[in-house]
Design an enzyme around this catalytic site. Structure first.
Site, short mmCIF file in Angstrom:
data_model
loop_
_atom_site.label_atom_id
_atom_site.label_comp_id
_atom_site.label_asym_id
_atom_site.label_seq_id
_atom_site.Cartn_x
_atom_site.Cartn_y
_atom_site.Cartn_z
N ASP A 52 9.43 -2.38 5.46
CA ASP A 52 9.27 -4.07 5.88
C ASP A 52 9.70 -4.31 7.13
OD1 ASP A 52 7.65 -3.70 3.60
OD2 ASP A 52 8.94 -4.71 2.61
N GLU A 89 0.60 -0.01 7.80
CA GLU A 89 1.20 0.14 9.57
C GLU A 89 0.51 0.11 10.06
OE1 GLU A 89 0.78 4.23 7.81
OE2 GLU A 89 0.57 2.76 6.82
#
Length: 397
Positions: free
Chosen positions: A274, A300
């Site tokens: 994260d 992503e």
């Protein structure tokens, strides 16, 4: 002990009394001047901003009309009442506080009835009232209660050391002043209540606006990266398509994917992943133009919209991003981590039968071609075909 006012002749109003006193010309002129002064006082008090402003008008009036008599304003304060002098010798702004159940003023406030005693001397002799015991020089007294919002909130106390100083005409004039004061207090308090209500309403509106802005922000913002989310991305794409159809402007779309992102999660954990996404979003913002639009598509993957950008311009942007990420070190739990990205580029040149999903599909198709070709590179497709070509390969740099 309540004090009863001296009876007033029933059936006689102020005009009747004025007619009786007209023969002495000086008295008639003085009464006319006093009525003008009361009218001026009423107009001034109606324009008062607050109670202090209103009190200043009362001071001017009583100092002009009663310079030698003691006039005090008494205002209720819970179980007490506060006296402030309006006129008379040694006028001072200092206040005196007395219990509400004491004194002449307290009696008038509690009874809500005015008090008029032309001469207190007989009462002193008879000792019928403790208020007039002792050596106090009071000889003539008038006290008028006044109200605010239908409730007695104080009184005007007028005291003279001259007997019969306050006659029946003075009583009518004093009642008139007290009535104007009550009306003006209602106006002042109403204005203050409206001002307070408006201030609260304005504050409420500001808070509501801020809340709505925050809700809009949350509805269009990715929580992890702070970038725009997928929903906002599609809205912006539709806007760009509509603008391009109307004005014939070209724009480009980039799909960006972090290479081997799974290794970051497996090595450092999902919280580190994260953090990488957050830092990636910040790096994209710094590397792109202010007019460019960047969003997190999901996982992503990130999407960039380049307004008014043709294929050569999109190629330069993609090349710059590849170079920026390959040379950048990310800090994760005191570790320095480097990784690369792959980019799919779609330049939109025609807009017939095309929508936001079609644009994303073409850029995504180019992205996967870049992935299959070795990563750390970009692959380009225009809006008319699905063929792709390598624009920049940095795997060997």
């Amino acid at each position: 002990m309540a004090i009863a006012a001296t009876p007033i002749t029933r059936g006689k109003g102020l005009l009747d009394l004025l007619r009786q006193t007209v023969p002495p010309q000086e008295r008639a002129v003085e009464l006319y001047r006093r009525l003008l002064a009361i009218n001026s006082l009423s107009n001034s008090m109606n324009s008062a901003r607050d109670v202090e402003h209103l009190q200043s008008f009362l001071v001017s009036y009583f100092q002009e009309c009663f310079p030698d008599d003691q006039v005090r304003l008494c205002i209720v304060d819970e179980a007490n009442y506060r006296k402030s002098r309006l006129s008379g010798p040694a006028v001072s702004k200092e206040e005196e506080t007395s219990l509400l159940d004491s004194g002449i003023a307290g009696s008038v406030i509690r009874s809500a009835a005015p008090l008029w005693i032309p001469d207190t001397h007989p009462l002193k002799k008879q000792r019928k009232s403790p208020e007039f015991a002792g050596d106090a020089p009071w000889r003539s007294i008038m006290v008028f209660p006044f109200t605010a919002m239908g409730k007695v909130v104080g009184c005007i106390e007028m005291i003279s050391n001259r007997p019969n100083r306050f006659d029946e005409i003075e009583y009518h004039l004093g009642s008139l002043v007290a009535a104007h004061l009550s009306s003006s207090l209602d106006n002042v308090l109403t204005k203050q209540q409206l001002a307070t209500a408006n201030a609260r309403l304005k504050d409420h509106d500001q808070r509501l606006t801020q809340l709505n802005e925050r809700l809009q922000e949350l509805a269009h913002t990715d929580e992890c990266t702070g970038l725009f989310n997928k929903r906002r991305l599609f809205e912006r794409l539709e806007m760009e398509i509509a603008r391009s159809r109307r004005y014939g402007e070209i724009f480009s779309c980039l799909m960006i994917d972090i290479d081997d992102f799974k290794k970051i999660n497996d090595t450092y954990g999902h919280q580190a992943g994260d953090e990488v996404l957050r830092q990636t979003g910040a790096l994209l913002r710094r590397a792109l133009r202010v007019t460019d639009f960047v969003a997190r598509y999901g996982g992503e993957e990130f999407t960039v919209i380049l307004p008014r950008t043709n294929s050569s311009g999109a190629s330069r942007v993609a090349e710059n991003l590849l170079s920026t990420f390959s040379s950048h070190e990310f800090i994760i739990d005191a570790h320095r981590v480097s990784f690369t990205i792959s980019i799919g580029v779609a330049c939109c040149t025609t807009f017939v039968c095309i929508d936001a999903r079609e644009i994303i599909l073409r850029a995504d198709s180019a992205l996967y071609r870049a992935k299959r070709s070795g990563k750390n590179r970009s692959c380009f497709t225009d809006g008319n075909d699905t063929e792709c070509e390598d624009v920049r390969i940095l795997s060997n740099l």
